[in-house]
Design a protein around this motif. Structure first.
Motif, PDB file in Angstrom:
ATOM      1  N   MET A 192      17.417   6.784   5.069  1.00  0.00           N
ATOM      2  CA  MET A 192      17.521   6.382   3.771  1.00  0.00           C
ATOM      3  C   MET A 192      16.736   5.144   3.361  1.00  0.00           C
ATOM      4  SD  MET A 192      18.928   9.023   1.878  1.00  0.00           S
ATOM      5  CE  MET A 192      19.556   7.957   0.353  1.00  0.00           C
ATOM      6  N   ARG A 193      16.922   4.213   4.441  1.00  0.00           N
ATOM      7  CA  ARG A 193      16.357   2.809   4.030  1.00  0.00           C
ATOM      8  C   ARG A 193      14.636   3.237   4.104  1.00  0.00           C
ATOM      9  NH1 ARG A 193      16.394  -0.658   9.155  1.00  0.00           N
ATOM     10  NH2 ARG A 193      14.648   0.994   9.651  1.00  0.00           N
ATOM     11  N   ASP A 194      14.274   3.820   5.071  1.00  0.00           N
ATOM     12  CA  ASP A 194      12.908   4.153   5.241  1.00  0.00           C
ATOM     13  C   ASP A 194      12.297   5.038   3.974  1.00  0.00           C
ATOM     14  OD1 ASP A 194      13.011   2.915   7.737  1.00  0.00           O
ATOM     15  OD2 ASP A 194      13.192   4.631   8.776  1.00  0.00           O
ATOM     16  N   LEU A 195      13.059   5.903   3.421  1.00  0.00           N
ATOM     17  CA  LEU A 195      12.799   6.479   2.239  1.00  0.00           C
ATOM     18  C   LEU A 195      12.513   5.886   1.060  1.00  0.00           C
ATOM     19  CD1 LEU A 195      12.453   9.128   0.500  1.00  0.00           C
ATOM     20  CD2 LEU A 195      15.088   9.547   0.253  1.00  0.00           C
ATOM     21  N   VAL A 196      13.681   4.856   1.017  1.00  0.00           N
ATOM     22  CA  VAL A 196      13.379   4.103  -0.366  1.00  0.00           C
ATOM     23  C   VAL A 196      12.309   3.128   0.032  1.00  0.00           C
ATOM     24  CG1 VAL A 196      14.574   2.301  -1.761  1.00  0.00           C
ATOM     25  CG2 VAL A 196      15.749   4.048  -0.977  1.00  0.00           C
ATOM     26  N   TYR A 197      12.109   2.613   1.270  1.00  0.00           N
ATOM     27  CA  TYR A 197      10.851   1.722   1.412  1.00  0.00           C
ATOM     28  C   TYR A 197       9.672   2.255   1.183  1.00  0.00           C
ATOM     29  CZ  TYR A 197       7.781  -1.436   3.904  1.00  0.00           C
ATOM     30  OH  TYR A 197       6.505  -2.352   4.471  1.00  0.00           O
ATOM     31  N   ARG A 198       9.500   3.504   1.403  1.00  0.00           N
ATOM     32  CA  ARG A 198       8.181   4.384   1.081  1.00  0.00           C
ATOM     33  C   ARG A 198       8.014   4.511  -0.266  1.00  0.00           C
ATOM     34  NH1 ARG A 198       6.811  10.580   2.978  1.00  0.00           N
ATOM     35  NH2 ARG A 198       4.668  10.631   2.317  1.00  0.00           N
ATOM     36  N   MET A 199       9.209   4.783  -1.066  1.00  0.00           N
ATOM     37  CA  MET A 199       9.120   4.853  -2.548  1.00  0.00           C
ATOM     38  C   MET A 199       8.662   3.567  -3.068  1.00  0.00           C
ATOM     39  SD  MET A 199      12.691   6.748  -3.229  1.00  0.00           S
ATOM     40  CE  MET A 199      12.603   6.561  -4.840  1.00  0.00           C
ATOM     41  N   LEU A 200       9.019   2.284  -2.564  1.00  0.00           N
ATOM     42  CA  LEU A 200       8.796   1.151  -3.284  1.00  0.00           C
ATOM     43  C   LEU A 200       7.063   0.646  -3.009  1.00  0.00           C
ATOM     44  CD1 LEU A 200      11.824  -1.038  -2.172  1.00  0.00           C
ATOM     45  CD2 LEU A 200      11.159  -0.155  -4.372  1.00  0.00           C
ATOM     46  N   ASN A 201       6.842   1.459  -1.933  1.00  0.00           N
ATOM     47  CA  ASN A 201       5.396   1.190  -1.642  1.00  0.00           C
ATOM     48  C   ASN A 201       4.169   2.198  -1.712  1.00  0.00           C
ATOM     49  OD1 ASN A 201       5.176  -1.519   0.052  1.00  0.00           O
ATOM     50  ND2 ASN A 201       6.964  -0.556   0.801  1.00  0.00           N
ATOM     51  N   SER A 202       4.695   3.014  -2.628  1.00  0.00           N
ATOM     52  CA  SER A 202       4.027   4.317  -3.053  1.00  0.00           C
ATOM     53  C   SER A 202       3.434   4.043  -4.256  1.00  0.00           C
ATOM     54  CB  SER A 202       4.688   5.467  -3.052  1.00  0.00           C
ATOM     55  OG  SER A 202       4.016   6.660  -3.646  1.00  0.00           O
ATOM     56  N   HIS A 203       1.993   4.332  -4.299  1.00  0.00           N
ATOM     57  CA  HIS A 203       1.419   4.031  -5.536  1.00  0.00           C
ATOM     58  C   HIS A 203       1.310   5.365  -6.432  1.00  0.00           C
ATOM     59  CE1 HIS A 203      -0.274   0.456  -4.304  1.00  0.00           C
ATOM     60  NE2 HIS A 203      -0.720   0.644  -3.107  1.00  0.00           N
ATOM     61  N   ARG A 204       1.764   6.403  -5.952  1.00  0.00           N
ATOM     62  CA  ARG A 204       1.666   7.627  -6.876  1.00  0.00           C
ATOM     63  C   ARG A 204       3.145   7.666  -7.844  1.00  0.00           C
ATOM     64  NH1 ARG A 204      -0.080  12.702  -3.112  1.00  0.00           N
ATOM     65  NH2 ARG A 204       0.346  13.718  -5.206  1.00  0.00           N
ATOM     66  N   LEU A 205       4.238   6.976  -7.319  1.00  0.00           N
ATOM     67  CA  LEU A 205       5.224   6.863  -7.953  1.00  0.00           C
ATOM     68  C   LEU A 205       5.311   5.770  -9.012  1.00  0.00           C
ATOM     69  CD1 LEU A 205       8.011   7.563  -5.198  1.00  0.00           C
ATOM     70  CD2 LEU A 205       7.122   9.189  -6.910  1.00  0.00           C
ATOM     71  N   THR A 206       4.468   5.922 -10.053  1.00  0.00           N
ATOM     72  CA  THR A 206       4.556   5.070 -11.037  1.00  0.00           C
ATOM     73  C   THR A 206       6.017   4.823 -11.868  1.00  0.00           C
ATOM     74  OG1 THR A 206       3.864   6.653 -12.810  1.00  0.00           O
ATOM     75  CG2 THR A 206       2.333   5.624 -11.702  1.00  0.00           C
ATOM     76  N   SER A 207       6.593   5.787 -11.914  1.00  0.00           N
ATOM     77  CA  SER A 207       7.979   5.293 -12.642  1.00  0.00           C
ATOM     78  C   SER A 207       8.840   4.509 -11.691  1.00  0.00           C
ATOM     79  CB  SER A 207       8.825   6.636 -12.570  1.00  0.00           C
ATOM     80  OG  SER A 207       8.846   7.369 -11.281  1.00  0.00           O
ATOM     81  N   VAL A 208       8.762   4.327 -10.191  1.00  0.00           N
ATOM     82  CA  VAL A 208       9.402   3.453  -9.363  1.00  0.00           C
ATOM     83  C   VAL A 208       8.723   2.109  -9.708  1.00  0.00           C
ATOM     84  CG1 VAL A 208       9.762   2.957  -7.156  1.00  0.00           C
ATOM     85  CG2 VAL A 208       9.974   5.258  -7.977  1.00  0.00           C
ATOM     86  N   LEU A 209       7.548   2.175  -9.757  1.00  0.00           N
ATOM     87  CA  LEU A 209       6.799   0.875  -9.996  1.00  0.00           C
ATOM     88  C   LEU A 209       7.133   0.007 -11.300  1.00  0.00           C
ATOM     89  CD1 LEU A 209       3.167   1.698  -8.927  1.00  0.00           C
ATOM     90  CD2 LEU A 209       4.783   0.395  -7.717  1.00  0.00           C
ATOM     91  N   LYS A 210       7.521   1.000 -12.337  1.00  0.00           N
ATOM     92  CA  LYS A 210       8.224   0.363 -13.601  1.00  0.00           C
ATOM     93  C   LYS A 210       9.330  -0.138 -13.334  1.00  0.00           C
ATOM     94  CE  LYS A 210       5.262   3.529 -16.349  1.00  0.00           C
ATOM     95  NZ  LYS A 210       5.474   4.558 -17.457  1.00  0.00           N
ATOM     96  N   GLN A 211      10.288   0.254 -12.577  1.00  0.00           N
ATOM     97  CA  GLN A 211      11.590  -0.315 -12.181  1.00  0.00           C
ATOM     98  C   GLN A 211      11.839  -0.656 -10.898  1.00  0.00           C
ATOM     99  OE1 GLN A 211      14.676   2.677 -14.291  1.00  0.00           O
ATOM    100  NE2 GLN A 211      12.852   4.139 -13.999  1.00  0.00           N
ATOM    101  N   LEU A 212      10.843  -1.487 -10.539  1.00  0.00           N
ATOM    102  CA  LEU A 212      10.797  -1.756  -8.985  1.00  0.00           C
ATOM    103  C   LEU A 212      11.784  -2.774  -8.654  1.00  0.00           C
ATOM    104  CD1 LEU A 212       8.390  -1.517  -6.841  1.00  0.00           C
ATOM    105  CD2 LEU A 212       7.734  -3.676  -7.314  1.00  0.00           C
TER     106      LEU A 212
END
Length: 316
Positions: A192-212
């Motif tokens: 789960m930690r690795d999953l969230v880390y990948r989400m934080l470093n993904s440029h395709r998930l623009t929604s995550v970048l807005k709520q980083l």
């Protein structure tokens, strides 16, 4: 069972809207939850949603590792919640699109129920969107890990103090069970930690970048959980080593006492062995007080040796 929530562009909320109407309707966004679906309900993943066959296969065949996959206009997540009673992993699959979020799970999820209740009771629906639902789901799943690790810590403290007076064998059995549960818990937290880390470093998930900052907070919680798990596993090792050392010390103490007792009886056995020989020319055997004198000498030797060893502290 399928539960649906739809929000219009005017900010109006509707519940239990048929899936076909959700896909073809003019809604700002919607949330569809599949809980322990039947075969007919599973077919909706392919039509009308038209999700990727590999993602549908991952939903049907559990238990997948927590992961993140991109399929055309949707993102597919696999996350793990933990049953608070059995500590078993329970998979939650999530399809995230621009105007929808679809959750799929075979077991009842208290986290999904809590987020759904929060959404239904919200007075500001215009702030909600599929990305915010995803954040709250992840946040609740991770937050529910903490009571489990706190329970581990309380149990380890009880084992360390042994206030219940359990035997060494019972304590070690329980300790090994906790080590096994901690290992299983770690196998949930780390992916789960690795999953969230990948989400934080993904440029395709623009929604995550807005709520980083919000997803960073979830990642920090997972890092803390990982550290607490490793710390508790080290504590189980220390407790186990302490128990084994105490057991070895107790064994050595018993062996020392038995050795001292054997040493005391050695000269007494020697005397008894001499006068137990069947030789005719042994004048002491014919003496009237020979038997009593032999007992006196043997008793005196035993008392002197016991006093000496006791003074040295070898009986403690």
């Amino acid at each position: 069972m399928i539960t649906t929530i739809a929000v219009t562009k005017k900010g109006e909320l509707f519940k239990d809207v048929p899936v076909a109407e959700l896909v073809s309707g003019d809604f700002a966004w919607f949330w569809v939850d599949f809980e322990n679906p039947c075969e007919e309900e599973m077919k909706l993943l392919a039509d009308p949603f038209k999700f990727h066959p590999l993602a549908i296969e991952d939903c049907i065949h559990t238990l997948q590792r927590p992961k993140l996959d991109y399929y055309n206009e949707q993102t597919f997540f696999v996350i793990h919640r933990l049953n608070q009673k059995t500590l078993e992993k329970e998979e939650i699959d999530i399809f995230l699109g621009d105007s929808y979020i679809v959750t799929f799970h075979y077991h009842h999820s208290a986290e999904i129920q809590e987020v759904r209740s929060r959404l239904l009771q919200s007075n500001s629906l215009n702030k909600w969107n599929p990305d915010l639902v995803l954040y709250h789901l992840l946040d609740k799943v991770v937050d529910n890990y903490f009571p489990i690790v706190y329970q581990f810590e309380d149990t380890l403290n009880e084992l360390e103090e042994n206030s219940s007076g359990k035997s060494m064998e019972e304590l070690l059995d329980q300790l090994f069970d906790i080590r096994h549960d901690l290992l299983s818990f770690r196998h949930t937290v780390v992916p789960m930690r690795d999953l969230v880390y990948r989400m934080l470093n993904s440029h395709r998930l623009t929604s995550v970048l807005k709520q980083l900052e919000y997803f960073h907070d979830i990642h920090d919680h997972l890092l803390k959980l990982n550290e607490m798990t490793d710390s508790n596993r080290e504590l189980t090792t220390d407790i186990r080593d302490s128990y084994l050392s105490m057991n070895a010390h107790e064994t050595n103490r018993v062996m020392k006492v038995l050795t001292v007792i054997t040493t005391i009886f050695m000269p007494l056995t020697f005397i008894a062995g001499i006068y137990g020989m069947n030789f005719k020319n042994m004048p002491e055997l014919e003496w009237k007080y020979g038997y009593f004198l032999a007992l006196l000498i043997m008793g005196s030797i035993g008392i002197v040796m016991y006093s000496y060893f006791n003074k040295k502290g070898w009986f403690k």
